[in-house]
Design an enzyme around this catalytic site. Structure first.
Site, mmCIF file in Angstrom:
data_model
loop_
_atom_site.group_PDB
_atom_site.id
_atom_site.type_symbol
_atom_site.label_atom_id
_atom_site.label_comp_id
_atom_site.label_asym_id
_atom_site.label_seq_id
_atom_site.Cartn_x
_atom_site.Cartn_y
_atom_site.Cartn_z
ATOM 1 N N ASP A 15 0.868 -1.172 0.000
ATOM 2 C CA ASP A 15 0.000 0.000 0.000
ATOM 3 C C ASP A 15 0.911 1.231 0.000
ATOM 4 O OD1 ASP A 15 -2.326 1.715 0.550
ATOM 5 O OD2 ASP A 15 -1.476 1.847 2.569
ATOM 6 N N GLY A 51 -5.567 2.650 -3.075
ATOM 7 C CA GLY A 51 -6.876 3.184 -3.407
ATOM 8 C C GLY A 51 -6.774 4.365 -4.341
ATOM 9 N N LYS A 200 -8.211 -4.895 -3.197
ATOM 10 C CA LYS A 200 -6.789 -5.092 -3.473
ATOM 11 C C LYS A 200 -6.446 -6.581 -3.420
ATOM 12 C CE LYS A 200 -5.367 -0.723 -1.315
ATOM 13 N NZ LYS A 200 -4.488 -0.106 -0.300
#
Length: 273
Positions: A15, A51, A200
């Site tokens: 991330d 995101g 994800k």
């Protein structure tokens, strides 16, 4: 890392905000260049899973596009070599219903509507929200309103609310649009309205399957609730030090803080650098 010799790491997924990037949105580029060279030499896939928008993500890694796989918009879009490999989009009917709710029935929740081509927000959005949007969306268009939707396919809504309001808004959205969306906190007051069953985790799993890799050949890092499905994939999952309790209880291990280059520390240990 315990077990690494029995199951060599062949893919790494990270991330970005709160995980790979520090609190100022930076990372140690010189240190990463050394780590990334070792990643390449070991034939390990490097997956950026966020995101955020693809245009923003690739700006962090100049001259590395050919070596990185980008999972953007929480798994809705996957890119490699500037080519769209996979996409999952909302139906227009659901988009219209969510837009109507956010603009007419909610407490005037401001939002970015994320498309495959670019992202969109209204010209009348507050200055505070525009600053938020421009931080995460490099390809961003301002429209008069959403009465007529832009000519695009849509993959996500992004909201920014007071941190004390996150849980309430998430619960309301999931209740109102049950089975049609999944609203999750993405950290620091941000809320993502995502496609149900597209995360994800689903995107990273597809990448692993395409490359004939086992889930436990994956090293994964995250800090927010939109990382949970990715962290659930592998026993080599790391929650960042400042992660939420739900993320820490999901991951098998804990990494140092993002402000301590925690991701790079763990990768260096795994690769014995």
């Amino acid at each position: 890392m315990k077990g690494a010799k029995k199951m060599p790491i062949k893919a790494i997924s990270v991330d970005m905000d709160g995980t790979f990037l520090d609190s100022n949105g930076y990372y140690d580029r010189d240190r990463f260049d050394t780590v990334f060279q070792a990643i390449q030499q070991n034939g390990i896939l490097f997956i950026v899973a966020s995101g955020n928008q693809y245009a923003q993500l690739k700006s962090f890694f100049p001259n590395k596009d050919e070596q990185i796989i980008y999972v953007s918009e929480n798994g809705a879009l996957t890119f490699q070599n500037n080519r769209l490999l996979a996409k999952h989009t909302f139906s227009i009917e659901i988009v219209k219903k969510i837009v109507a709710y956010l603009t007419q029935e909610s407490e005037n929740l401001e939002f970015v509507l994320c498309g495959v081509s670019q992202a969109y927000m209204t010209k009348s959005a507050s200055l505070r929200f525009k600053e938020f949007a421009k931080t995460y969306y490099f390809s961003l268009n301002e429209v008069e309103d959403f009465k007529i939707l832009p000519n695009d396919d849509f993959v996500k809504f992004a909201l920014d609310v007071k941190e004390t309001e996150v849980n309430r808004v998430v619960l309301e959205l999931n209740s109102r649009f049950k089975n049609h969306i999944k609203a999750v906190s993405s950290g620091h007051g941000s809320i993502d309205i995502m496609l149900p069953n597209i995360t994800k985790g689903t995107a990273v799993r597809q990448i692993l399957e395409k490359n004939q890799l086992d889930v436990n050949e994956l090293l994964a890092f995250g800090d927010a609730d939109n990382d949970i499905e990715m962290l659930q994939l592998t026993k080599f999952s790391y929650a960042m030090k400042q992660s939420s309790n739900s993320v820490k209880s999901t991951a098998h291990h804990q990494a140092p803080s993002n402000n301590e280059s925690g991701v790079l520390q763990i990768i260096e240990t795994v690769l014995q650098l």
